[in-house]
Design an enzyme around this catalytic site. Structure first.
Site, short mmCIF file in Angstrom:
data_model
loop_
_atom_site.label_atom_id
_atom_site.label_comp_id
_atom_site.label_asym_id
_atom_site.label_seq_id
_atom_site.Cartn_x
_atom_site.Cartn_y
_atom_site.Cartn_z
N TRP A 1 5.20 -22.58 -16.73
CA TRP A 1 5.72 -21.67 -17.75
C TRP A 1 7.24 -21.68 -17.72
CZ3 TRP A 1 1.80 -20.42 -20.71
CH2 TRP A 1 0.52 -20.31 -20.16
N TRP B 1 1.00 -15.90 -19.62
CA TRP B 1 0.18 -14.90 -20.30
C TRP B 1 0.15 -13.58 -19.55
CZ3 TRP B 1 -4.02 -13.14 -17.54
CH2 TRP B 1 -4.53 -13.98 -16.52
N ASN C 1 -5.87 -6.55 -34.62
CA ASN C 1 -6.42 -7.65 -33.81
C ASN C 1 -5.89 -9.02 -34.20
OD1 ASN C 1 -8.38 -8.89 -31.93
ND2 ASN C 1 -9.26 -9.69 -33.84
N TRP D 1 -5.95 -12.07 -23.88
CA TRP D 1 -4.78 -12.87 -23.48
C TRP D 1 -5.18 -14.25 -23.01
CZ3 TRP D 1 0.20 -12.90 -24.38
CH2 TRP D 1 0.74 -11.75 -24.95
N GLU E 1 -18.26 -7.68 -33.04
CA GLU E 1 -17.06 -7.28 -32.30
C GLU E 1 -17.43 -6.38 -31.12
OE1 GLU E 1 -14.13 -8.81 -33.00
OE2 GLU E 1 -15.54 -9.81 -34.33
N TRP F 1 -18.42 -8.61 -28.40
CA TRP F 1 -17.25 -9.14 -27.67
C TRP F 1 -16.83 -8.18 -26.57
CZ3 TRP F 1 -14.96 -13.64 -27.07
CH2 TRP F 1 -15.03 -14.61 -28.09
P1 FAD Z 1 -12.34 -2.89 -34.91
O1 FAD Z 1 -12.08 -4.19 -35.56
O2 FAD Z 1 -12.65 -1.74 -35.77
O3 FAD Z 1 -13.52 -3.16 -33.86
C1 FAD Z 1 -14.34 -2.10 -33.34
C2 FAD Z 1 -14.36 -2.16 -31.85
O4 FAD Z 1 -14.90 -3.39 -31.38
C3 FAD Z 1 -12.99 -2.08 -31.23
O5 FAD Z 1 -12.54 -0.75 -31.16
C4 FAD Z 1 -13.22 -2.71 -29.86
O6 FAD Z 1 -13.80 -1.80 -28.96
C5 FAD Z 1 -14.25 -3.78 -30.18
N1 FAD Z 1 -13.56 -5.04 -30.40
C6 FAD Z 1 -13.10 -5.53 -31.57
N2 FAD Z 1 -12.56 -6.75 -31.39
C7 FAD Z 1 -12.67 -7.03 -30.08
C8 FAD Z 1 -12.30 -8.13 -29.26
N3 FAD Z 1 -11.71 -9.22 -29.76
N4 FAD Z 1 -12.54 -8.07 -27.93
C9 FAD Z 1 -13.14 -6.98 -27.40
N5 FAD Z 1 -13.52 -5.91 -28.13
C10 FAD Z 1 -13.29 -5.93 -29.43
N6 FAD Z 1 -9.15 -4.27 -27.25
C11 FAD Z 1 -9.12 -3.14 -26.51
O7 FAD Z 1 -9.96 -2.26 -26.72
N7 FAD Z 1 -8.20 -2.95 -25.53
C12 FAD Z 1 -7.24 -3.88 -25.24
O8 FAD Z 1 -6.44 -3.68 -24.34
C13 FAD Z 1 -7.22 -5.06 -26.03
N8 FAD Z 1 -6.27 -6.01 -25.83
C14 FAD Z 1 -6.28 -7.16 -26.59
C15 FAD Z 1 -5.31 -8.14 -26.35
C16 FAD Z 1 -5.29 -9.32 -27.08
C17 FAD Z 1 -4.25 -10.38 -26.81
C18 FAD Z 1 -6.26 -9.52 -28.10
C19 FAD Z 1 -6.26 -10.79 -28.91
C20 FAD Z 1 -7.23 -8.56 -28.33
C21 FAD Z 1 -7.26 -7.37 -27.59
N9 FAD Z 1 -8.23 -6.36 -27.82
C22 FAD Z 1 -8.23 -5.23 -27.05
C23 FAD Z 1 -9.31 -6.56 -28.80
C24 FAD Z 1 -9.03 -6.06 -30.23
O9 FAD Z 1 -7.80 -6.53 -30.68
C25 FAD Z 1 -9.04 -4.54 -30.34
O10 FAD Z 1 -10.22 -4.02 -29.77
C26 FAD Z 1 -8.99 -4.08 -31.79
O11 FAD Z 1 -7.86 -4.58 -32.43
C27 FAD Z 1 -8.97 -2.55 -31.84
O12 FAD Z 1 -8.86 -2.10 -33.17
P2 FAD Z 1 -10.08 -1.41 -33.91
O13 FAD Z 1 -10.66 -0.34 -33.05
O14 FAD Z 1 -9.61 -1.04 -35.27
O15 FAD Z 1 -11.10 -2.62 -33.96
#
Ligand code: FAD
Length: 438
Positions: free
Chosen positions: A293, A346, A328, A369, A262, A265
């Protein structure tokens, strides 16, 4: 204004790296030999675009600057915090300090790059160099590229190369604490109040940044279930740099492959934004901008407030509106629902998340998105449409998450589905097909 500082200094400009320890740019500034004055600018270009005077992100930054200042004051220094436009603040700073160099950390967003170019030019007119360092990601820009030097646009091969290139060098902390005696001796300075910048204190209750190792060990098994409190909620801290990505990735490497994935990502989307800044405002795959759209405003409003009659979607939107966070899995479901079931652009959803998410971050939000809409670089094929009912069965089978946010689930007052699933699925397939077959 007369000069207030008696000897030549180096400025260190904090931005999305709001911590002292293991801060790359601050480390290099302290090692440069001159006394270091830490600064921060509440950038009006950014603040003016926020429409909620109680925006909690501004409160968060303000609180963190207070903590940083306390720490610096205990070392006989202080942070100089300004409010205004960076291009006007810097000339003022140059009048008040005999500046020999400015240090800061990279920011990959288009606005930040444009701002930094402007500041670099402004400084260079006074023969002052702007030195920048990588700090918020493990690999940046062109560090992880294909054999032919081109950027990856698909995640899996990128992540393989990322892992292959990882070694201790990239994870090593910058030992800032050893050089703190290089901080410029300063009188205690006050931070501009939220009120003076047109804001009020927002509700606090921010997630902490101490993560139990067990949570990371269980991460792969539990991360997809929004009813469990099983993800780190570090996104806010990673966004503003109150957690070091190097320290976190070191922990991840030892405890959980999936968790490290993650974090990759996160690097991936920053890299995409750097190489393809046109993703801001445009579909990564340009042919997807031909999609017609529906953009029904009433339906958009129902989605925003969590009143679509699809419980998992409504739960997610209500969680977002109430807490500034969304799990997420549910981000994926709500985004897919808006773009595919309702056929709403989107960019509308992206902008709504940007307003509401505490962890809002351009690269990941845009990437997420575009992934959900099928328009992105490594998106799921458009004909794979999330079924909100099956997603619920799989990831919230006991309805723990849904009942928390939609207590009226079984009442007659709960909304009827805004659109029938199978009908919406067919409509989406046709609309996408029409756009792409042109
Ligand atoms: P954890 O699951 O604990 O993951 C740890 C860290 O890994 C996160 O804090 C984040 O920095 C990174 N991470 C995890 N999943 C992703 C991912 N899919 N993409 C990029 N980084 C990731 N993340 C944001 O930080 N800011 C946003 O504005 C954002 N917008 C999103 C919009 C959409 C539509 C989607 C599908 C995902 C988005 N994410 C975003 C990614 C992800 O959903 C969040 O990072 C995550 O839910 C944050 O929760 P956590 O810190 O508990 O994540």
């Amino acid at each position: 204004m007369s000069q207030i500082y008696p000897e030549p200094v180096t400025l260190f400009w904090f931005r999305r790296d709001l911590r002292i320890e293991d801060n790359a740019g601050l480390y290099y500034a302290l090692r440069s030999g001159r006394p270091v004055v830490p600064i921060f600018i509440f950038d009006r270009h950014i603040l003016d675009s926020l429409d909620d005077p109680e925006d909690r992100r501004v409160t968060f930054i303000h609180d963190i600057l207070g903590l940083i200042n306390k720490n610096l004051i205990s070392k006989g220094s202080s942070i100089d915090v300004r409010y205004g436009l960076p291009e006007e603040i810097f000339p003022a700073l140059l009048k008040e300090y005999p500046v020999t160099a400015v240090y800061t950390n990279h920011d990959y967003e288009p606005y930040a790059q444009q701002r930094d170019r402007k500041i670099a030019n402004l400084l260079s007119a006074s023969k002052i160099p702007l030195y920048t360092a990588k700090d918020q990601v493990i690999f940046e820009k062109g560090e992880v590229v294909k054999d032919d030097g081109k950027p990856y646009t698909v995640f899996t091969p990128y992540s393989k190369r990322w892992r292959a290139q990882l070694n201790d060098f990239y994870l090593k902390s910058y030992p800032v604490h050893k050089y703190l005696k290089q901080l410029a001796p300063m009188k205690e300075r006050a931070i501009p109040s939220l009120k003076s910048m047109g804001f009020k204190e927002g509700e606090r209750e921010f997630p902490g940044n101490e993560i139990p190792a067990q949570l990371i060990r269980d991460y792969a098994r539990q991360r997809d279930f929004p009813g469990l409190d099983a993800t780190t909620r570090l996104s806010l801290h990673l966004r503003f740099g109150t957690t070091s990505i190097r320290q976190l990735a070191t922990q991840a490497k030892d405890l959980s492959e999936k968790f490290l994935n993650e974090l990759i990502w996160r690097d991936f989307y920053q890299m995409i934004l750097w190489h393809f800044p046109q993703v801001v405002g445009q579909s990564f795959k340009p042919e997807y901008d031909r999609i017609r759209w529906r953009n029904n405003e009433k339906e958009f409003e129902a989605w925003c407030v969590g009143n679509t009659g699809y419980p998992i979607v409504d739960a997610g939107m209500r969680e977002l509106n109430e807490t500034g966070f969304m799990h997420n899995r549910v981000r994926m479901i709500t985004a897919s629902f808006l773009t595919k079931h309702l056929l709403i652009d989107w960019r509308w959803g992206e902008a709504y998340f940007a307003k509401k998410l505490l962890d809002y971050e351009l690269a990941s939000n845009n990437g997420g998105w575009q992934w959900a809409a099928g328009t992105g670089c490594d998106a799921a094929p458009y004909f794979r449409i999330f079924n909100p009912y099956l997603q619920t069965k799989k990831f919230d089978p006991e309805l723990t998450y849904i009942r928390k946010w939609v207590p009226e689930l079984e009442e007659l007052t709960y909304a009827k589905p805004i659109v029938e699933h199978e009908y919406a699925r067919q409509r989406c397939l046709e609309t996408y097909k029409n756009a792409l077959n042109k």
